[in-house]
Design a protein around this motif. Structure first.
Motif, short mmCIF file in Angstrom:
data_model
loop_
_atom_site.label_atom_id
_atom_site.label_comp_id
_atom_site.label_asym_id
_atom_site.label_seq_id
_atom_site.Cartn_x
_atom_site.Cartn_y
_atom_site.Cartn_z
N MET A 241 9.64 9.52 4.20
CA MET A 241 8.99 8.31 3.91
C MET A 241 9.35 7.23 4.93
N ILE A 242 8.22 6.31 5.33
CA ILE A 242 8.95 5.11 6.16
C ILE A 242 7.95 3.95 5.45
N LYS A 243 9.00 2.68 5.59
CA LYS A 243 8.39 1.60 5.08
C LYS A 243 8.26 0.55 6.10
N CYS A 244 6.97 -0.01 6.48
CA CYS A 244 6.54 -0.76 7.55
C CYS A 244 5.81 -2.28 7.06
N ARG A 245 6.38 -3.20 7.83
CA ARG A 245 5.84 -4.57 7.64
C ARG A 245 4.68 -4.73 8.23
N ARG A 246 3.54 -5.36 7.94
CA ARG A 246 2.38 -5.83 8.61
C ARG A 246 2.74 -7.05 9.16
N ASN A 247 2.71 -7.04 10.68
CA ASN A 247 2.95 -8.42 11.58
C ASN A 247 2.18 -9.35 10.84
N VAL B 257 0.97 -1.20 0.06
CA VAL B 257 -0.02 0.10 -0.02
C VAL B 257 0.76 1.08 0.07
N LEU B 258 0.73 2.09 -0.92
CA LEU B 258 1.42 3.38 -1.06
C LEU B 258 0.37 4.58 -0.51
N LEU B 259 1.00 5.20 0.53
CA LEU B 259 0.24 6.47 1.08
C LEU B 259 1.00 7.72 0.90
N ASP B 260 0.97 8.24 -0.23
CA ASP B 260 1.49 9.46 -0.33
C ASP B 260 0.58 10.60 0.16
N VAL B 261 0.50 11.09 1.63
CA VAL B 261 -0.66 11.44 2.01
C VAL B 261 -0.69 13.02 1.72
N PRO B 262 -1.77 13.56 1.70
CA PRO B 262 -2.19 15.18 1.68
C PRO B 262 -1.26 15.81 2.81
N CYS B 263 -0.50 16.84 2.36
CA CYS B 263 0.49 17.32 3.35
C CYS B 263 0.65 18.95 3.14
N LEU C 88 10.52 -0.84 9.13
CA LEU C 88 11.64 -1.26 8.25
C LEU C 88 12.80 -0.30 7.87
N GLU C 89 12.39 0.72 7.36
CA GLU C 89 13.12 1.72 6.99
C GLU C 89 12.53 3.28 7.18
N GLU C 90 13.37 4.13 7.27
CA GLU C 90 13.07 5.60 7.32
C GLU C 90 14.01 6.15 6.73
N LYS C 91 13.54 7.32 5.99
CA LYS C 91 14.24 8.09 5.17
C LYS C 91 13.74 9.67 5.10
N LEU D 86 3.29 -1.37 3.83
CA LEU D 86 2.82 0.13 3.74
C LEU D 86 3.95 1.20 3.81
N MET D 87 4.15 2.08 2.57
CA MET D 87 4.69 3.06 2.68
C MET D 87 4.13 4.52 2.71
N TYR D 88 4.52 5.06 3.77
CA TYR D 88 4.09 6.44 4.29
C TYR D 88 4.80 7.44 3.61
N SER D 89 4.46 8.34 3.02
CA SER D 89 5.66 9.37 2.53
C SER D 89 4.76 10.64 2.63
N THR D 90 5.56 11.87 2.71
CA THR D 90 4.90 13.11 2.34
C THR D 90 6.07 14.01 1.73
N CYS D 91 5.78 15.10 1.06
CA CYS D 91 6.87 16.01 0.51
C CYS D 91 6.69 17.21 1.54
N THR D 92 6.86 17.19 2.88
CA THR D 92 6.96 18.13 3.65
C THR D 92 8.16 17.89 4.59
N LEU D 93 8.30 19.27 5.55
CA LEU D 93 9.41 18.89 6.44
C LEU D 93 8.89 19.51 7.84
N THR D 94 8.06 18.86 8.26
CA THR D 94 7.54 19.02 9.73
C THR D 94 7.42 17.95 10.59
N LYS D 95 8.00 17.89 11.72
CA LYS D 95 8.02 16.62 12.83
C LYS D 95 6.46 16.06 12.96
#
Length: 437
Positions: free
Chosen positions: A429-435, A334-340, A413-416, A385-394
């Motif tokens: 972005m973060i990459k997460c695996r469902r248990n 699942v790719l989630l490039d959320v509104p940001c 699994l991964e964070e960038k 699941l890949m969660y991503s944004t094109c923003t720079l806020t914590k």
């Protein structure tokens, strides 16, 4: 076309609608596509440059005007901004021409009684031009006493954004970020992976023959930066779907997902379709189920998937914040490039700095959580699941990461995080695996 009048009317419309948008500039340029290319280039430089420099221009104008810009008639404010940009930053425009044309337009638009005011402010700025352009001059000394305001004026970015970034990244990283966002952004394209290496080389050569400078991107194998390109629709290979215009950060999110042949992929907020078309190639005999919130956005996705000849894609209209039972545990990825808030792409979409407010962030975080809470359920046990944004806020990035991992059955699994640079827009972005259990 009266180029300066066209620019003026464009900015008056922006003021009226509160839509300081690059899209309005693009639409205007398209409207006058038949005009002399030199006039179009002048209009593009004047409008985009003025839009990018609004806070800087207002500071300069206010230093020499008895009436502050926020108290001026909207047309006069826009006229002064456009004229001061020409005086300070467009070497090909004689200062006298910028002044005289401003006076002419003030009179033409029914402000003859203010034409003397316009002339006086611009003539004074012209006389002080050398000092204004010298960052070490006395003109800027008072401003340096407030470092945040100084950065705000220099880079034309609101003070609250600078304070936010300094708190999150530190002062030593904030100014280089601002410097990078100020620089012009090349257009990045992704060559379609269905092409052979020989066909890719032929496509690059054809684009170069069209007068565009092409340079290989360092972060993605099929990515290329284009310089001197006013639009992509006329380039060889566009209509045939040989390439897609897409920032490399978006490509990297799909690459990191590990999509392979036969997989089912869901791309939930997918307009205009960059991630979808790349995922479709990687899925091969699999499929990509994608969609967005409106018919207009879905039509845009469909236009791009058709052009790129992605036959394994189904396009839908949906609200990603609402759970859809029929897709429960159906996707390998699942790719989630959320509104940001989009603060990582200010260099490409200059109007974001004026449009987004601190108050907007809380609403966006709430929406992002609703979307994530609905969409993680589409991931199969063991899926990604890949969660991503094109923003720079914590708040939109790391805080959402912590909330998600605490409230769902996933493992990180991964964070960038990529800060704005010559190579890419700002991105997270973060990459997460469902248990599995």
């Amino acid at each position: 076309m009266d180029t300066r009048e066209t620019a003026l009317l464009l900015f008056v419309e922006m003021e009226k609608t509160k839509n300081f948008g690059s899209s309005l500039i693009r639409d205007t340029l398209n409207k006058y596509d038949y005009e002399d290319p030199r006039e179009k280039a002048f209009l593009k430089r004047l409008t985009e440059g003025t839009l990018e420099s609004l806070l800087t221009l207002d500071y300069v104008i206010n230093a020499y005007s008895k009436t502050p810009t926020n108290k001026m008639k909207p047309l006069i404010r826009s006229l002064l901004r456009l004229s001061v940009y020409q005086i300070l930053y467009m070497d090909t425009v004689p200062d006298s021409a910028a002044c005289n044309e401003a006076v002419r337009l003030a009179k033409k638009k029914g402000f003859e009684r203010l034409s003397g005011f316009v002339n006086g402010v611009l003539r004074t700025i012209t006389r002080n031009k050398e000092e204004i352009l010298n960052s070490e001059s006395a003109f800027w000394q008072e401003l340096q006493k407030n470092p945040v305001q100084a950065l705000s004026v220099r880079y034309s970015v609101p003070e609250w954004m600078i304070s936010l970034w300094e708190a999150q990244y530190g002062e030593e990283k904030t100014e280089p970020m601002l410097e990078s966002l100020k620089k012009g952004r090349p257009l990045t394209i992704r060559l379609d992976s269905r092409l052979t290496e020989e066909e890719k080389a032929q496509e690059i050569a054809a684009i170069e023959v069209a007068g565009v400078t092409v340079q290989k991107h360092q972060l993605y194998a099929d990515a290329w930066n284009l310089e001197g390109c006013e639009g992509i629709g006329h380039l060889p290979g566009f209509a045939e779907g040989l390439f897609y215009a897409q920032d490399v950060s978006s490509m990297l999110a799909v690459e990191a997902a590990g999509i392979s042949g036969g997989m089912t992929v869901m791309d939930l907020c997918s307009a205009p379709g960059g991630k979808t078309t790349l995922a479709a190639r990687k899925a091969g005999s699999g499929k990509v189920i994608c969609g967005d919130v409106s018919e207009r956005k879905a039509a845009l996705i469909l236009e791009n998937t058709d052009r790129m000849k992605c036959s394994n894609v189904s396009v839908n209209v949906w609200d990603a914040s609402v759970f859809m039972e029929q897709y429960k545990e159906s996707a390998d990825v699942v790719l989630l490039d959320v509104p940001c808030s989009g603060l990582g792409v200010i260099g490409r979409k200059k109007e974001i700095r004026y449009r987004v407010t601190k108050e907007d962030l809380a609403a966006l975080v709430t929406l992002q959580k609703k979307i994530v809470d609905a969409c993680w359920q589409y991931v199969k046990p063991g899926g990604i699941l890949m969660y991503s944004t094109c923003t720079l806020t914590k708040a939109e990035n790391q805080d959402n990461r912590d909330w998600f991992l605490e409230n769902s059955p996933f493992t990180l699994l991964e964070e960038k995080e990529l800060l704005p640079s010559a190579e890419t827009d700002g991105f997270y972005m973060i990459k997460c695996r469902r248990n599995k259990a």
